[in-house]
Design an enzyme around this catalytic site. Structure first.
Site, PDB file in Angstrom:
ATOM      1  N   LYS A 190       4.388   0.414  -6.779  1.00 43.62           N
ATOM      2  CA  LYS A 190       2.964   0.511  -6.512  1.00 43.62           C
ATOM      3  C   LYS A 190       2.124   0.019  -7.679  1.00 43.62           C
ATOM      4  O   LYS A 190       2.604  -0.124  -8.783  1.00 43.62           O
ATOM      5  CB  LYS A 190       2.571   1.949  -6.155  1.00 43.62           C
TER       6      LYS A 190
HETATM    7  C1  PLP Z   1       4.417   3.815  -0.939  1.00 48.89           C
HETATM    8  C2  PLP Z   1       3.481   4.146   0.100  1.00 48.89           C
HETATM    9  C3  PLP Z   1       3.389   5.445   0.611  1.00 48.89           C
HETATM   10  C4  PLP Z   1       4.319   6.561   0.210  1.00 48.89           C
HETATM   11  O1  PLP Z   1       4.326   6.831  -1.157  1.00 48.89           O
HETATM   12  P1  PLP Z   1       5.647   7.474  -1.828  1.00 48.89           P
HETATM   13  O2  PLP Z   1       5.161   7.944  -3.182  1.00 48.89           O
HETATM   14  O3  PLP Z   1       6.652   6.370  -1.927  1.00 48.89           O
HETATM   15  O4  PLP Z   1       6.080   8.594  -0.957  1.00 48.89           O
HETATM   16  C5  PLP Z   1       2.448   5.699   1.595  1.00 48.89           C
HETATM   17  N1  PLP Z   1       1.628   4.735   2.038  1.00 48.89           N
HETATM   18  C6  PLP Z   1       1.660   3.471   1.551  1.00 48.89           C
HETATM   19  C7  PLP Z   1       0.695   2.466   2.060  1.00 48.89           C
HETATM   20  C8  PLP Z   1       2.591   3.130   0.577  1.00 48.89           C
HETATM   21  O5  PLP Z   1       2.631   1.877   0.125  1.00 48.89           O
END
Ligand code: PLP
Length: 204
Positions: A190
């Protein structure tokens, strides 16, 4: 694909570790030495730093963005029989969180910028709709002005899936500060600056 095409690692965790080794180990040592792993000062620092950085009034440190979305839905009493409007173009966690609490995801198509088309939301609202969950895809923020207006008009909650939105602004307001509750993610893929991983925990 050419044989000579270089292999590009999306996440090179080994390299990241070497880059940040000293700071990371400093954090681990400090926490382990204290002998407490739950609700520590580091978590409090993390939450306070996220509040300061995003301008949000409250922050709760959880284990993942997915749980953040689920807890947002639960805490707003959204469950069986309810509908939540969201984007078909997202990581599976957005729809999975809605399904997990027993509600029904209602998918509204995206625009060319890959974010939910705010002009198609209204016709997907039913008497069961409880919330809109916009996804700020790759950190580009959805049209929060229009989405907030629609939510207000129909008395709906906005739960921002800001998992990819850390560091993004819309009209000088940080992602995740438009809705009732929002979720961020610190997963290594992310848009969460890697140094923040230890920085947010460590610094007062
Ligand atoms: C990565 C992601 C999530 C979930 O986050 P995690 O920390 O991996 O559980 C939810 N929504 C979007 C759009 C994401 O890219």
């Amino acid at each position: 694909m050419s044989k000579n095409f270089p292999k590009i690692e999306l996440i090179d965790l080994k390299k990241r570790y070497l880059d940040e080794k000293n700071n990371l180990l400093k954090c681990f040592k400090k926490v382990l030495k204290n002998g407490t792993l739950v609700l520590t000062d580091e978590v409090k620092n993390f939450e306070e730093n996220i509040c300061n950085y995003t301008g949000s009034k409250y922050c709760l440190g959880l284990n993942s963005g997915t749980d953040g979305l689920m807890m947002a839905l639960w805490s707003l009493n959204i469950g069986r029989g309810d509908e939540v409007i969201t984007s078909p173009l997202s990581f599976i966690a957005s729809v999975a969180a809605i399904v997990h609490v027993g509600a029904k995801p209602v998918l509204v198509d995206v625009k060319n910028d890959l974010n939910i088309d705010e002009n198609l939301i209204e016709k997907s609202i039913s008497s069961r709709t409880k919330a809109i969950m916009p996804v700020h895809w790759t950190g580009k923020i959805c049209n929060m002005k229009k989405i907030s207006q629609i939510a207000k008009k129909y008395n709906l909650h906005v739960i921002e899936d800001a998992a990819q939105g850390m560091g993004s602004y819309y009209n000088n307001k940080h992602a995740g500060t438009f809705g009732t509750i929002s979720a961020f993610s610190a997963h290594p893929l992310k848009k969460f600056k890697r140094s923040w991983r230890w920085w947010f925990y460590y610094y007062k």
